[in-house]
Write an enzyme that holds these catalytic residues in place. Structure first.
Site, PDB file in Angstrom:
ATOM      1  N   HIS A   1       0.626 -11.514   1.530  1.00  0.00           N
ATOM      2  CA  HIS A   1      -0.193 -10.679   0.658  1.00  0.00           C
ATOM      3  C   HIS A   1      -0.741 -11.518  -0.163  1.00  0.00           C
ATOM      4  O   HIS A   1      -2.226 -11.740  -0.580  1.00  0.00           O
ATOM      5  CB  HIS A   1       0.510  -9.545   0.454  1.00  0.00           C
ATOM      6  CG  HIS A   1      -0.765  -8.504  -0.029  1.00  0.00           C
ATOM      7  ND1 HIS A   1      -0.247  -7.125   0.097  1.00  0.00           N
ATOM      8  CD2 HIS A   1      -1.900  -8.502  -0.169  1.00  0.00           C
ATOM      9  CE1 HIS A   1      -1.228  -6.390  -0.350  1.00  0.00           C
ATOM     10  NE2 HIS A   1      -2.250  -7.150  -0.301  1.00  0.00           N
TER      11      HIS A   1
ATOM     12  N   TYR B   1       0.713  -1.162   0.046  1.00  0.00           N
ATOM     13  CA  TYR B   1       0.084  -0.054  -0.096  1.00  0.00           C
ATOM     14  C   TYR B   1       0.995   1.362   0.056  1.00  0.00           C
ATOM     15  O   TYR B   1       0.253   2.373  -0.443  1.00  0.00           O
ATOM     16  CB  TYR B   1      -0.974   0.070   1.062  1.00  0.00           C
ATOM     17  CG  TYR B   1      -1.930  -1.102   1.307  1.00  0.00           C
ATOM     18  CD1 TYR B   1      -2.123  -1.939   0.362  1.00  0.00           C
ATOM     19  CD2 TYR B   1      -2.850  -1.244   2.382  1.00  0.00           C
ATOM     20  CE1 TYR B   1      -3.159  -2.748   0.285  1.00  0.00           C
ATOM     21  CE2 TYR B   1      -3.494  -2.408   2.625  1.00  0.00           C
ATOM     22  CZ  TYR B   1      -3.736  -3.283   1.545  1.00  0.00           C
ATOM     23  OH  TYR B   1      -4.899  -4.223   1.722  1.00  0.00           O
TER      24      TYR B   1
END
Length: 269
Positions: free
Chosen positions: A101, A41
């Site tokens: 992730h 992010y």
């Protein structure tokens, strides 16, 4: 299984440092206890600033991040290094939850997951999670890990209900964490959700979140940046849907998937 707060603040695409830090601070001081971020992010520093500036003790905040193959790699040493960088960016001594992730790139259960066990043993993380796994990959992770699998985070909302994955979480006693729980804003365009929202005189996002949280072992991390949206989402915790509401959502026939799945064909299963 230790308790994961029902509702967390998602921070995907919250990349303006000032906005991100302020939204995290606002959420925590409003009553959120779970903050979700990721290396990918690009906002871990701002998330850390928000946590530090909030008038909330660290022990009252459950912080989760994710290691990503494109950032550090998922080999044993790369996972260790990635977590150390994440902690430095967040300004924290340890993390409550660390996820894989995506099981892509150089992800290999036999090499990647023992690094997570090592981080637990060293006290740098409390719990191990994975994201975007199939049931087969989940089974492999459970068999490989010495630590219990704590959470699996995957796209879940009324248009992608993920029944098989939710049932797997319930069967194996870990959390199913819903990201994009508002269907990227499309909950406003789902007639069944809108009708239930009108019935309860609440917003469509609150209905979507309340439905998710009514499912055993399910948690949600809706993204929000404005104080109004952060507060509105939090209102889902006070909303109880009846059996008719839940059945109406469960019988929605429309299906939509919003997350890119290049390199992860199992998400089409």
């Amino acid at each position: 299984m230790s308790e994961l707060p029902a509702l967390g603040l998602g921070t995907w695409q919250n990349t303006d440092p000032d906005v991100c830090a302020e939204s995290v601070r606002t959420a925590l001081e409003m009553g959120y206890q779970h903050i979700d971020t990721a290396q990918y992010y690009g906002n871990e520093e701002a998330v850390g600033e928000g946590i530090a500036s909030a008038d909330v003790p660290r022990e009252d905040v459950f912080v989760a991040s994710k290691v990503h193959a494109e950032k550090f790699g998922l080999a044993y040493d790369e996972v260790i290094e990635g977590l150390e960088v994440t902690l430095d960016r967040l300004g924290l001594d340890s993390l409550d939850l660390l996820y894989v992730h995506w099981p892509v790139g150089n992800y290999d259960a036999a090499e990647t997951l023992p690094a997570f066990d090592e981080l637990v043993d060293r006290g740098l993380i409390d719990y191990v999670g994975v994201c975007n796994f199939s049931t087969e990959l989940l089974d492999e992770a459970i068999d490989t890990l010495e630590s219990p699998l704590f959470a699996h985070q995957v796209e879940t909302h009324p248009l992608l209900q993920q029944d098989e994955l939710v049932e797997h979480a319930q069967e194996h006693d870990y959390y199913h964490v819903a990201y994009s729980p508002l269907a990227r804003g499309d909950v406003f365009d789902i007639p069944e959700v809108e009708a239930i929202a009108e019935k309860h005189d609440v917003s469509a996002p609150q209905i979507s979140l309340a439905w998710l949280l009514s499912r055993e072992n399910v948690r949600a991390v809706p993204k929000a940046t404005s104080e109004a949206h952060i507060r509105d989402n939090l209102g889902a915790l006070d909303l109880e849907l009846d059996d008719e509401d839940i059945e109406r959502i469960e019988t929605i026939e429309r299906t939509e998937r919003y997350v890119e799945r290049d390199g992860a064909p199992w998400l089409d299963d």
